[in-house]
Design an enzyme around this catalytic site. Sequence first.
Site, PDB file in Angstrom:
ATOM      1  N   ASP A 166      -1.381  -0.741   6.135  1.00 11.01           N
ATOM      2  CA  ASP A 166      -1.546  -0.205   7.491  1.00 11.01           C
ATOM      3  C   ASP A 166      -2.968   0.252   7.794  1.00 11.01           C
ATOM      4  O   ASP A 166      -3.335   0.405   8.950  1.00 11.01           O
ATOM      5  CB  ASP A 166      -0.600   0.983   7.711  1.00 11.01           C
ATOM      6  CG  ASP A 166      -1.102   2.242   7.031  1.00 11.01           C
ATOM      7  OD1 ASP A 166      -1.476   2.149   5.852  1.00 11.01           O
ATOM      8  OD2 ASP A 166      -1.137   3.301   7.672  1.00 11.01           O
ATOM      9  N   ASP A 179       0.852  -1.178   0.000  1.00 12.45           N
ATOM     10  CA  ASP A 179       0.000   0.000   0.000  1.00 12.45           C
ATOM     11  C   ASP A 179       0.900   1.245   0.000  1.00 12.45           C
ATOM     12  O   ASP A 179       2.050   1.174   0.443  1.00 12.45           O
ATOM     13  CB  ASP A 179      -0.880  -0.027   1.255  1.00 12.45           C
ATOM     14  CG  ASP A 179      -1.748   1.206   1.369  1.00 12.45           C
ATOM     15  OD1 ASP A 179      -2.440   1.513   0.394  1.00 12.45           O
ATOM     16  OD2 ASP A 179      -1.715   1.855   2.427  1.00 12.45           O
ATOM     17  N   ASP A 227      -7.081  -2.071   4.380  1.00  7.64           N
ATOM     18  CA  ASP A 227      -6.099  -3.071   3.950  1.00  7.64           C
ATOM     19  C   ASP A 227      -6.347  -4.440   4.584  1.00  7.64           C
ATOM     20  O   ASP A 227      -5.748  -5.430   4.167  1.00  7.64           O
ATOM     21  CB  ASP A 227      -4.674  -2.620   4.300  1.00  7.64           C
ATOM     22  CG  ASP A 227      -4.249  -1.394   3.515  1.00  7.64           C
ATOM     23  OD1 ASP A 227      -4.682  -1.257   2.363  1.00  7.64           O
ATOM     24  OD2 ASP A 227      -3.491  -0.572   4.060  1.00  7.64           O
TER      25      ASP A 227
END
Length: 614
Positions: free
Chosen positions: A507, A314, A511
């Site tokens: 995080d 990410d 996610d």
Amino acid sequence: MKKRLIKIIIAIVFFITANVVPSTYEIVKNIMFIIAYLVVGFDILKKAFRNIIRGKVFDENFLMSIATIGAFAIGELPEAVAVMLFYQIGELFQSYAVDKSRKSISTLMDIRPDYANVLQNNKIKKVVPDDIKIGEIIVVKPGEKVPLDGIVVDGESMLNTQALTGESVPRHVKLNDEVISGCINVDGVLKIKVEKEFDDSTVNKILELVENASNRKSKSENFITKFSKIYTPVVVIIALILSIIPPLIIESATFSEWIYRALSFLVVSCPCALVISIPLSFFGGIGACSKEGILVKGSNYLEKIANIEAIVCDKTGTLTEGVFEVQKIDAIDISDKELLYFASHAEYFSNHPISTSLKKAYNKKLNNKIVTNTQEVSGQGVIATVDKKQVLVGNEKLMKSHNIKYKKNKEIGTIIYVAIDNKFSGSILISDKIKEDSYKAITLIKKYGVDKFIMLTGDRDSIASDVANKLNIKEYYAELLPNEKVSIVERLMNEKKSNKNLVFVGDGINDAPVLAISDIGISMGALGSDAAIEAADIVLMTDEISKISKIIYISKKTMKIVKENIFFAIAIKVAVLVLSALGISTMWEAVFADVGVSILAILNALRIFLVKNK
């Protein structure tokens, strides 16, 4: 360990004395051998008897007991004592190794708070952390552990976070700063408003991760467990056949000779080296990771990470800081400070992340009395009167709608245009900053042969492209919704080789689904959301993505040691088993093949603690 060491020393004294006593004093000699045997062997005999009653017959205690009692029966007293003595020496090494492993994560166990000082009616009361509710105020004095997660409402101090993050540099906290449980307060007194109950606190979640890690076994450990269950009864049956059949069918064979061979066969057959060293290697690997501020939820994940094909990551909060900050101010006809003064005051009543970043950059107390006629224009920005001047703060649409001629800023990021009294006064660049650690991370990860590094983000394509170029990431996907991230990871999972693994690093709360479906999910622990930490298999307590390279290094080293121990133990066992069956090796060689190999395997497993700073 001390008791076992004392027993070994006493047994060695009696054993040596028995060997130097003249053969004319046979009874004294034998009594000393028996005493030496009972000193080191009584516990083994006791465990073997207890396990037989419980139905657990085929274990190392049974093998040691039957082999040494048999040696006594055929008059081989020195060998019987030697087998028990060396076995106990091997157990001593195992105890030392396990103790060293436990100490490597003992700092994590020390973070459990014993009590909390709760403030009730202006009086401090010591209570169990479990009894404190959200919203209550706790007081943390110098030298005490922070018992619960919360926000500082009074005080200023330095916090020692080493047990959680592996970082030795203390963290400074002040009013309105978030603090997590498990840290140690260094100097000032802090008053903290509790945000989470103990069951949901950082410290409790970390302890649960560490305590449950051993329940998730690797393929190697499962193989050894299954192998031992089949292997042990098989060798006992072979030993029984060796002791009975040859004397009945071979004319010159004697029962004493073949019983001795069968007993040697039993001694060497004990799978201690595998049963002890393999789990110890993984436990050591998990301990080595925890020292670096990396929490691995099970040895299966430590095994998997040694064989990575791709890392999917990410962007926001993982590769970047995850916080919008003013990066550049381009003022026209006024100073940068004046432009920021008008822009931050115009945004005074807004809670938008952009407004927050402007006020943070101004870094002075705002005077709301000079702000009037505030109007938020949806999708464009804010209009307000500041110090009797009309101020427009927003995007290009806001400038166009008020016919203000502006100079277009072509830099990558969120551009805020400012006009004062219908005159364009400049622009402010706000963007998410790339973590310094991210540059290091990409280089280190590629060093370990992971060339496929993919970035996913919900951000605009132009911003994603800029980050990807700066970090030398070849493949990225932008403007994604959470379900689209899941679809991309599912596709990548289907495309990868069956014997390889895909890692996802994230995080945010969005996610969590991707962390759950990937082979290995890695979450940021310090800034990451609770949902992401819960769904992840590995947690980075420092939020440093470069720590992934450290996990890969520890994982590869652990797997190398595991494979060495499996090959070495089985090869030596098979060789000496054959030699014992043929009568070429004595019980002394059998003792070396059992205890000696165990000791060497344990010493090899201890190498995992020598983690270099790579």
